[in-house]
Design a protein around this motif. Structure first.
Motif, PDB file in Angstrom:
ATOM      1  N   ALA A  46       0.828  -1.209   0.000  1.00  0.00           N
ATOM      2  CA  ALA A  46       0.000   0.000   0.000  1.00  0.00           C
ATOM      3  C   ALA A  46       0.859   1.254   0.000  1.00  0.00           C
ATOM      4  CB  ALA A  46      -0.926  -0.012   1.219  1.00  0.00           C
ATOM      5  N   SER A  47       1.941   1.256   0.773  1.00  0.00           N
ATOM      6  CA  SER A  47       2.824   2.420   0.805  1.00  0.00           C
ATOM      7  C   SER A  47       3.512   2.619  -0.531  1.00  0.00           C
ATOM      8  CB  SER A  47       3.867   2.247   1.913  1.00  0.00           C
ATOM      9  OG  SER A  47       3.249   2.130   3.175  1.00  0.00           O
ATOM     10  N   ALA A  48       3.924   1.534  -1.179  1.00  0.00           N
ATOM     11  CA  ALA A  48       4.549   1.656  -2.497  1.00  0.00           C
ATOM     12  C   ALA A  48       3.561   2.179  -3.526  1.00  0.00           C
ATOM     13  CB  ALA A  48       5.103   0.304  -2.941  1.00  0.00           C
ATOM     14  N   LEU A  49       2.301   1.770  -3.401  1.00  0.00           N
ATOM     15  CA  LEU A  49       1.288   2.212  -4.358  1.00  0.00           C
ATOM     16  C   LEU A  49       1.002   3.700  -4.228  1.00  0.00           C
ATOM     17  CD1 LEU A  49      -0.643   1.267  -6.583  1.00  0.00           C
ATOM     18  CD2 LEU A  49      -2.337   0.786  -4.807  1.00  0.00           C
ATOM     19  N   THR A  50       0.923   4.209  -3.008  1.00  0.00           N
ATOM     20  CA  THR A  50       0.655   5.630  -2.777  1.00  0.00           C
ATOM     21  C   THR A  50       1.922   6.466  -2.797  1.00  0.00           C
ATOM     22  OG1 THR A  50       0.742   5.233  -0.388  1.00  0.00           O
ATOM     23  CG2 THR A  50      -1.414   5.153  -1.434  1.00  0.00           C
ATOM     24  N   ASN A  51       3.068   5.797  -3.044  1.00  0.00           N
ATOM     25  CA  ASN A  51       4.356   6.484  -3.181  1.00  0.00           C
ATOM     26  C   ASN A  51       4.763   7.207  -1.910  1.00  0.00           C
ATOM     27  OD1 ASN A  51       6.623   6.883  -4.682  1.00  0.00           O
ATOM     28  ND2 ASN A  51       5.826   8.572  -5.897  1.00  0.00           N
ATOM     29  N   ARG A  52       4.392   6.668  -0.770  1.00  0.00           N
ATOM     30  CA  ARG A  52       4.843   7.231   0.499  1.00  0.00           C
ATOM     31  C   ARG A  52       6.285   6.820   0.758  1.00  0.00           C
ATOM     32  NH1 ARG A  52      -0.187   6.023   4.641  1.00  0.00           N
ATOM     33  NH2 ARG A  52      -1.647   7.543   3.789  1.00  0.00           N
ATOM     34  N   ASN A  53       6.965   7.635   1.532  1.00  0.00           N
ATOM     35  CA  ASN A  53       8.370   7.354   1.806  1.00  0.00           C
ATOM     36  C   ASN A  53       8.488   6.431   3.015  1.00  0.00           C
ATOM     37  OD1 ASN A  53      11.100   7.393   1.655  1.00  0.00           O
ATOM     38  ND2 ASN A  53      11.359   9.509   2.303  1.00  0.00           N
ATOM     39  N   VAL A  54       8.014   5.198   2.838  1.00  0.00           N
ATOM     40  CA  VAL A  54       8.157   4.183   3.872  1.00  0.00           C
ATOM     41  C   VAL A  54       9.486   3.472   3.658  1.00  0.00           C
ATOM     42  CG1 VAL A  54       7.223   2.058   4.827  1.00  0.00           C
ATOM     43  CG2 VAL A  54       5.681   3.911   4.177  1.00  0.00           C
ATOM     44  N   HIS A  83       1.241  -7.507  14.730  1.00  0.00           N
ATOM     45  CA  HIS A  83       1.265  -6.081  14.410  1.00  0.00           C
ATOM     46  C   HIS A  83       2.370  -5.792  13.405  1.00  0.00           C
ATOM     47  CE1 HIS A  83      -1.384  -5.364  17.919  1.00  0.00           C
ATOM     48  NE2 HIS A  83      -0.618  -6.263  18.520  1.00  0.00           N
ATOM     49  N   VAL A  84       2.228  -4.669  12.713  1.00  0.00           N
ATOM     50  CA  VAL A  84       3.233  -4.226  11.752  1.00  0.00           C
ATOM     51  C   VAL A  84       3.553  -2.770  12.036  1.00  0.00           C
ATOM     52  CG1 VAL A  84       3.777  -3.835   9.332  1.00  0.00           C
ATOM     53  CG2 VAL A  84       2.441  -5.836   9.983  1.00  0.00           C
ATOM     54  N   LEU A  85       4.835  -2.477  12.253  1.00  0.00           N
ATOM     55  CA  LEU A  85       5.294  -1.109  12.445  1.00  0.00           C
ATOM     56  C   LEU A  85       5.956  -0.620  11.163  1.00  0.00           C
ATOM     57  CD1 LEU A  85       6.875  -1.373  16.019  1.00  0.00           C
ATOM     58  CD2 LEU A  85       4.616  -0.495  15.392  1.00  0.00           C
ATOM     59  N   LEU A  86       5.808   0.663  10.885  1.00  0.00           N
ATOM     60  CA  LEU A  86       6.365   1.273   9.683  1.00  0.00           C
ATOM     61  C   LEU A  86       7.454   2.267  10.074  1.00  0.00           C
ATOM     62  CD1 LEU A  86       3.011   2.071   7.813  1.00  0.00           C
ATOM     63  CD2 LEU A  86       4.433   0.036   7.577  1.00  0.00           C
ATOM     64  N   VAL A  87       8.559   2.225   9.350  1.00  0.00           N
ATOM     65  CA  VAL A  87       9.609   3.224   9.491  1.00  0.00           C
ATOM     66  C   VAL A  87       9.500   4.151   8.293  1.00  0.00           C
ATOM     67  CG1 VAL A  87      12.073   3.636   9.766  1.00  0.00           C
ATOM     68  CG2 VAL A  87      11.057   1.532  10.661  1.00  0.00           C
ATOM     69  N   ALA A  88       9.255   5.444   8.540  1.00  0.00           N
ATOM     70  CA  ALA A  88       8.988   6.375   7.449  1.00  0.00           C
ATOM     71  C   ALA A  88       9.675   7.704   7.713  1.00  0.00           C
ATOM     72  CB  ALA A  88       7.483   6.585   7.277  1.00  0.00           C
ATOM     73  N   GLU A  89       9.908   8.426   6.636  1.00  0.00           N
ATOM     74  CA  GLU A  89      10.457   9.787   6.719  1.00  0.00           C
ATOM     75  C   GLU A  89       9.394  10.752   6.186  1.00  0.00           C
ATOM     76  OE1 GLU A  89      14.793  11.338   5.886  1.00  0.00           O
ATOM     77  OE2 GLU A  89      13.632  11.389   4.024  1.00  0.00           O
ATOM     78  N   VAL A  90       9.061  11.744   6.995  1.00  0.00           N
ATOM     79  CA  VAL A  90       7.982  12.682   6.676  1.00  0.00           C
ATOM     80  C   VAL A  90       8.552  14.097   6.670  1.00  0.00           C
ATOM     81  CG1 VAL A  90       5.721  13.561   7.362  1.00  0.00           C
ATOM     82  CG2 VAL A  90       6.284  11.147   7.721  1.00  0.00           C
ATOM     83  N   THR A  91       8.221  14.877   5.640  1.00  0.00           N
ATOM     84  CA  THR A  91       8.658  16.267   5.537  1.00  0.00           C
ATOM     85  C   THR A  91       7.584  17.187   6.096  1.00  0.00           C
ATOM     86  OG1 THR A  91       9.963  15.753   3.560  1.00  0.00           O
ATOM     87  CG2 THR A  91       9.445  18.072   3.976  1.00  0.00           C
ATOM     88  N   VAL A  92       7.986  18.119   6.951  1.00  0.00           N
ATOM     89  CA  VAL A  92       7.045  19.051   7.580  1.00  0.00           C
ATOM     90  C   VAL A  92       6.735  20.184   6.601  1.00  0.00           C
ATOM     91  CG1 VAL A  92       6.651  20.602   9.527  1.00  0.00           C
ATOM     92  CG2 VAL A  92       7.963  18.493   9.852  1.00  0.00           C
ATOM     93  N   GLY A  93       5.472  20.354   6.286  1.00  0.00           N
ATOM     94  CA  GLY A  93       5.062  21.394   5.359  1.00  0.00           C
ATOM     95  C   GLY A  93       4.900  22.736   6.039  1.00  0.00           C
ATOM     96  N   GLU A  94       5.041  23.785   5.247  1.00  0.00           N
ATOM     97  CA  GLU A  94       4.856  25.136   5.772  1.00  0.00           C
ATOM     98  C   GLU A  94       3.385  25.365   6.129  1.00  0.00           C
ATOM     99  OE1 GLU A  94       6.088  29.731   4.562  1.00  0.00           O
ATOM    100  OE2 GLU A  94       6.262  28.087   3.120  1.00  0.00           O
ATOM    101  N   ARG A  95       3.186  26.009   7.275  1.00  0.00           N
ATOM    102  CA  ARG A  95       1.849  26.280   7.820  1.00  0.00           C
ATOM    103  C   ARG A  95       1.093  24.985   8.138  1.00  0.00           C
ATOM    104  NH1 ARG A  95       1.821  29.369   3.315  1.00  0.00           N
ATOM    105  NH2 ARG A  95       0.182  28.061   2.452  1.00  0.00           N
TER     106      ARG A  95
END
Length: 603
Positions: free
Chosen positions: A497-505, A514-526
C-alpha cells in the motif's frame, strides 16, 4: 488534533460559519496529492494480499479518501476472502487483464496500479497492457522470482517490485527458532536492526519497539521505552536475532558431538536391522574377550584372533580346549550372520535416502530439526533460509510438484509427499522430537489440524501457524499457546500500500500480529506541526520520533531531544503504526491560507 479542527478554532466572528465551510473544503482538497479531488487506485487480485492491501489503503487515508477499483476474476476461488464485501470499493469482473479491461476500470488518469496475482509472467503482461492505457502510471507488482523482478523493474519508468513471501519468511524463521525477525535496513548512513535488548549495548539502542514478555499482553511502542525488550538498534557487525540462535545451536552440537554421531548411525538403517547388527556385534565382542582370556594373549592379538575367526572361520584342532572350540564355533556363526546384516544395512540406507529425496517417504527418526508443512511461495523461502542457517529441515507437502519441491531436492532436504494434517505424516516427520513445527500452507483448516496433531505428539512443541483471520488467530493463540503469524498478506500489505501511494516508507517491522512502519515525513509550511516541538509529534502508542534532519541539511540527527522546535522543511524519521503514520501525515500537510472575512452587510 487534526487540521480541520485547528482551522475551526481560528475562525470567529459573524462570518464564522461561511469561512469554516470554505476553509474545510480547501483543506480537504489540499490533502489530496496533485490537486486531484479523489486519487484513483486500481488493484488486480482476489486473494488475501489484495484484500489486505485494499483495507490498508482505506484505513490509511481517512482524511484523504481515495477511489479504489478492484479487478477480480468472474469466479471466486474457494477459501479466498470476499473482497467484494468491502464497502466503498468498485468491483470490475474480468477474466483477462488487457487494455479493454483496464479502460473499463478507469485506469486512464489513475494514480497507481497494483498487480497482485500469483503469476509473474501474467503480471508482466498486464503491466505492459496498462502502460498502453496510462503511460504515466505508478506500478506495483507482486513477483516471486527476485531476479526476474529486478530485470522487469528497469522496463518501466515508475515501478516497484515486491515479494510478499520474501517479506514474511524471516518472521516465520525467527518464530521457529524462538527469536525475533531478522529485520534490518539502511537509512541516513546507518544500518538499523531489530533485536532483543539483551543482545545489544544500551548506547546502540535507537527506540524501544515492544514489550513482549507477557505472551497475551503484547505492548507495541510502550510509553515507557525502558520496558521494551524488543528494540531497534544500530548494527555494529555483531550477530543478533536469528544469527545468535544459529550460533547457539552450533555450539550445542559441538558440546555434544556424540549425539550427532549416534543419530547418524541410527538413521543409516531401519530399527530392526540396526538392532540385529548391534546384537551380533555384541556377541562377537563378548566371545572375543572370552577367547582372549582363554588363550592368554594381549589385546592386539585378541582383536586379531577375533576378527580372523569371525570372518574366515577357525581351523579345526582336535586337541584344543573344548571351551575354546565352543567360542570359535560361536564366532564363526556370528560372522556368517554379520556379513548379510551389514549388506542389508547398506542397501536399506541407500534405499531410504533415495525414497526420502524422490518418493517422499521418511523412515528415519530425527531430533532437533524443524518441520515445514507447505512448500508454496512462503514455505520454500522458509526452508531455504533455515537451510542457510545450518538448521536441519524436513519438508512436507501433499503435492509432489509443489513450487518448492525442486528447491528441497536440490538442497537434499528430506521431502515427505503426504497430507501434513494427518498424524501419521507428522509421526513420519519425527515431529515428536523436532524443535519446531511451521505450518505455512494456504489452508487454515489444514494448518490448524496439523498444529493440534503436532501438539498431541509433543505437548512442548513450538508451533508457528499461518492463519488468515486475525480474530480467530488471536483466540487460537490464547487457547493453545501457539505462536501465530497472523497472515503473510497482513505482514506484507503495508509495504504494498505504501509503495502504491508512493509514500516514503523505509521499512516494515513485523511484531507478532502487528506491523510497524519506518517512514520519513517532511514538515510542510503552515502545517499543524510547524513551529511545535518534537514532543508534539509523538502520539501515545502510535508514533515515535527517532531522527531529525533540518531543512536544507542532509545529515540526520539520531535520537534528537524532544524539546527541539520543528520548522517547515524539516524531515522527521519515525517508527509508527499505520494509524499513527496517517495522523502524522495530516499534521505535516500544509494548511491553506485562511480567507479574508467579508463583513456582513449592515441592515
Amino acid at each position: 488534533m487534526n487540521g480541520i479542527a485547528t482551522i475551526r478554532d481560528m475562525t470567529s466572528g459573524p462570518w464564522r460559519s461561511r469561512a469554516r465551510r470554505v476553509v474545510e473544503s480547501r483543506l480537504r482538497d489540499s490533502l489530496r496529492p496533485n490537486g486531484e479531488t479523489r486519487p484513483h487506485y486500481v488493484v488486480c487480485g482476489d486473494d488475501a494480499l489484495a484484500y489486505w492491501v485494499v483495507r490498508t489503503l482505506r484505513r490509511d487515508t481517512p482524511t484523504s479518501p481515495v477511489r479504489i477499483t478492484v479487478i477480480v476474476p468472474t469466479r471466486r476461488r474457494p477459501g479466498d476472502p470476499d473482497i467484494t464485501a468491502l464497502r466503498g470499493v468498485r468491483i470490475v469482473r474480468a477474466e483477462r487483464l488487457n487494455e479493454e479491461t483496464f479502460r473499463l476500470a478507469g485506469l486512464a488518469g489513475a494514480a497507481g496500479l497494483a498487480l497482485l496475482h500469483q503469476d509473474d509472467v501474467g503480471n508482466i503482461h498486464a503491466a505492459l497492457c496498462a502502460q498502453e492505457v496510462e503511460p504515466d502510471l505508478r506500478l506495483v507488482m507482486r513477483m516471486f522470482n527476485a531476479n526476474l523482478g529486478l530485470g522487469v523493474k528497469r522496463l518501466f519508468a515508475d515501478c516497484e517490485v515486491l515479494s510478499d513471501a520474501s517479506m514474511a519468511a524471516p518472521a516465520f524463521v525467527a518464530a521457529a527458532l524462538g527469536e525475533v525477525a531478522p529485520t534490518h535496513f539502511r537509512h541516513a548512513g546507518r544500518t538499523l536492526l531489530v533485536a532483543r535488548r539483551t543482545d545489544v549495548r544500551p548506547e546502540h539502542v535507537v527506540v524501544g519497539l515492544a514489550d513482549t514478555r507477557e505472551a497475551n499482553n503484547l505492548r507495541v511502542l510502550p510509553s515507557d521505552e525502558s520496558r521494551a525488550d524488543l528494540v531497534l538498534a544500530e548494527a555494529t557487525g555483531r550477530p543478533a536475532g536469528t544469527e545468535l540462535a544459529a550460533r547457539r545451536l552450533a555450539r550445542a552440537r559441538w558440546r555434544h558431538p556424540f549425539t550427532g554421531l549416534l543419530r547418524g548411525i541410527r538413521s543409516f538403517a531401519t530399527r530392526k536391522i540396526g538392532m540385529a547388527t548391534l546384537s551380533v556385534l555384541a556377541i562377537v565382542a563378548l566371545f572375543g574377550f572370552l577367547l582372549a582370556q582363554a588363550e592368554g594373549v594381549s589385546i592386539a592379538e585378541a582383536v586379531y584372533l577375533t576378527l580372523l575367526t569371525t570372518f574366515s572361520g577357525a581351523e579345526p584342532e582336535a586337541g584344543t580346549d573344548p571351551r575354546v572350540q565352543v567360542m570359535q564355533v560361536v564366532l564363526t556363526l556370528a560372522g556368517l550372520a554379520l556379513i548379510p546384516l551389514i549388506t542389508a544395512a547398506v542397501v536399506d540406507g541407500i534405499v531410504n535416502a533415495k525414497l526420502a529425496l524422490t518418493v517422499g517417504r521418511l523412515s528415519v527418526r530425527r531430533d532437533g530439526h524443524v518441520v515445514v508443512v507447505g512448500l508454496g511461495n512462503v514455505g520454500s523461502r522458509v526452508v531455504g533460509q533455515l537451510h542457510d542457517l545450518g538448521i536441519e529441515v524436513v519438508a512436507v507437502d501433499k503435492d509432489p510438484d509443489a513450487r518448492g519441491s525442486s528447491l528441497v531436492r536440490r538442497l537434499g532436504v528430506p521431502f515427505i509427499v503426504a497430507d501434513g494434517a494427518q498424524e501419521e505424516t507428522l509421526r513420519a516427520a519425527s515431529v515428536a522430537t523436532c524443535q519446531a513445527l511451521v505450518m505455512v500452507s494456504t489452508d487454515d483448516v489444514t494448518n490448524l489440524q496439523a498444529a493440534l496433531n503436532g501438539r498431541s505428539l509433543n505437548p512442548d512443541l513450538r508451533v508457528v501457524l499461518r492463519l488468515f483471520d486475525g480474530d480467530f488467530a488471536a483466540r487460537i493463540q490464547r487457547a493453545f499457546d501457539i505462536t501465530i503469524s497472523r497472515s503473510v498478506s497482513y505482514l506484507a500489505a503495508p509495504s504494498f500500500a505504501s509503495a502504491l501511494t508512493n509514500r516514503n516508507v523505509i521499512a516494515t517491522i513485523p511484531v507478532d500480529r502487528h506491523v510497524l512502519l519506518v517512514a520519513e515525513v517532511t514538515v510542510g509550511e503552515r502545517s499543524p506541526l510547524d513551529g511545535l516541538r518534537l514532543r508534539d509529534a509523538n502520539r501515545g502508542t502510535g508514533v515515535r520520533v527517532i531522527g531529525l534532519a533540518r531543512s536544507g541539511q542532509r545529515r540526520m540527527r539520531w535520537s534528537p531531544t524532544l524539546e527541539s522546535r520543528i520548522r517547515a522543511g524539516d524531515r522527521i524519521t519515525v517508527v509508527a503504526r499505520r494509524a499513527g503514520l496517517s495522523w502524522l501525515l495530516t499534521q505535516t500537510t500544509p494548511l491553506p491560507p485562511v480567507p479574508e472575512a467579508e463583513p456582513d452587510p449592515v441592515p
